[in-house]
Design a protein around this motif. Sequence first.
Motif, PDB file in Angstrom:
ATOM      1  N   LEU A   1       0.183 -17.118   6.133  1.00  0.00           N
ATOM      2  CA  LEU A   1      -0.819 -16.567   7.049  1.00  0.00           C
ATOM      3  C   LEU A   1      -2.232 -16.826   6.540  1.00  0.00           C
ATOM      4  N   ALA A   2      -2.428 -16.681   5.239  1.00  0.00           N
ATOM      5  CA  ALA A   2      -3.746 -16.952   4.658  1.00  0.00           C
ATOM      6  C   ALA A   2      -4.099 -18.429   4.819  1.00  0.00           C
ATOM      7  N   ALA A   3      -3.131 -19.306   4.607  1.00  0.00           N
ATOM      8  CA  ALA A   3      -3.367 -20.746   4.766  1.00  0.00           C
ATOM      9  C   ALA A   3      -3.662 -21.083   6.219  1.00  0.00           C
ATOM     10  N   ALA A   4      -2.962 -20.456   7.147  1.00  0.00           N
ATOM     11  CA  ALA A   4      -3.199 -20.707   8.573  1.00  0.00           C
ATOM     12  C   ALA A   4      -4.617 -20.288   8.950  1.00  0.00           C
ATOM     13  N   ALA A   5      -5.088 -19.197   8.388  1.00  0.00           N
ATOM     14  CA  ALA A   5      -6.445 -18.723   8.696  1.00  0.00           C
ATOM     15  C   ALA A   5      -7.498 -19.716   8.210  1.00  0.00           C
ATOM     16  N   GLU A   6      -7.192 -20.475   7.166  1.00  0.00           N
ATOM     17  CA  GLU A   6      -8.136 -21.433   6.597  1.00  0.00           C
ATOM     18  C   GLU A   6      -7.891 -22.867   7.075  1.00  0.00           C
ATOM     19  N   ALA A   7      -6.926 -23.050   7.961  1.00  0.00           N
ATOM     20  CA  ALA A   7      -6.561 -24.398   8.413  1.00  0.00           C
ATOM     21  C   ALA A   7      -7.743 -25.087   9.084  1.00  0.00           C
ATOM     22  N   ARG A   8      -7.723 -26.410   9.049  1.00  0.00           N
ATOM     23  CA  ARG A   8      -8.816 -27.205   9.606  1.00  0.00           C
ATOM     24  C   ARG A   8      -8.620 -27.566  11.072  1.00  0.00           C
ATOM     25  N   SER A   9      -7.390 -27.408  11.571  1.00  0.00           N
ATOM     26  CA  SER A   9      -7.131 -27.759  12.968  1.00  0.00           C
ATOM     27  C   SER A   9      -6.052 -26.839  13.533  1.00  0.00           C
ATOM     28  N   GLU A  10      -6.013 -26.783  14.854  1.00  0.00           N
ATOM     29  CA  GLU A  10      -4.981 -25.987  15.515  1.00  0.00           C
ATOM     30  C   GLU A  10      -3.594 -26.528  15.174  1.00  0.00           C
ATOM     31  N   GLY A  11      -3.471 -27.844  15.104  1.00  0.00           N
ATOM     32  CA  GLY A  11      -2.186 -28.439  14.752  1.00  0.00           C
ATOM     33  C   GLY A  11      -1.707 -28.001  13.380  1.00  0.00           C
TER      34      GLY A  11
ATOM     35  N   SER B   1      -4.671 -18.080  18.441  1.00  0.00           N
ATOM     36  CA  SER B   1      -5.791 -17.417  19.112  1.00  0.00           C
ATOM     37  C   SER B   1      -6.729 -16.770  18.091  1.00  0.00           C
ATOM     38  N   GLU B   2      -6.169 -16.115  17.082  1.00  0.00           N
ATOM     39  CA  GLU B   2      -6.997 -15.511  16.030  1.00  0.00           C
ATOM     40  C   GLU B   2      -7.765 -16.588  15.277  1.00  0.00           C
ATOM     41  N   TRP B   3      -7.110 -17.711  15.009  1.00  0.00           N
ATOM     42  CA  TRP B   3      -7.768 -18.822  14.305  1.00  0.00           C
ATOM     43  C   TRP B   3      -8.946 -19.346  15.135  1.00  0.00           C
ATOM     44  N   ARG B   4      -8.720 -19.514  16.421  1.00  0.00           N
ATOM     45  CA  ARG B   4      -9.786 -19.990  17.306  1.00  0.00           C
ATOM     46  C   ARG B   4     -10.980 -19.033  17.308  1.00  0.00           C
ATOM     47  N   SER B   5     -10.696 -17.737  17.319  1.00  0.00           N
ATOM     48  CA  SER B   5     -11.782 -16.756  17.396  1.00  0.00           C
ATOM     49  C   SER B   5     -12.619 -16.735  16.119  1.00  0.00           C
ATOM     50  N   ARG B   6     -12.050 -17.181  15.014  1.00  0.00           N
ATOM     51  CA  ARG B   6     -12.802 -17.251  13.759  1.00  0.00           C
ATOM     52  C   ARG B   6     -13.707 -18.475  13.710  1.00  0.00           C
ATOM     53  N   GLY B   7     -13.333 -19.507  14.476  1.00  0.00           N
ATOM     54  CA  GLY B   7     -14.045 -20.780  14.414  1.00  0.00           C
ATOM     55  C   GLY B   7     -15.272 -20.759  15.221  1.00  0.00           C
TER      56      GLY B   7
END
Length: 71
Positions: A17-27, A65-71
């Motif tokens: 989950l931590a890695a997903a939050a820091e990911a560079r792309s949606e993929g 969706s959470e990842w997008r909202s952080r970007g």
Amino acid sequence: MPLPPSLQLRKDAEQALAAAAEARSEGEVRLIVNEINDRIREAIRTGLSGPPHNLVPYDVERIVSEWRSRG
């Protein structure tokens, strides 16, 4: 001393989950979450030694969706 498999899975899930939050792309987010979800499903199906892991697969769309909202 290594952790029991069920505790290691919990730790790996938190790290995913931590890695997903820091990911560079949606993929990349989807790949990370799908990989840990596969491991969680396998653990549910086969069982793991150690204390109960109490994990269920993550909602990929919610995490994206959470990842997008952080970007």
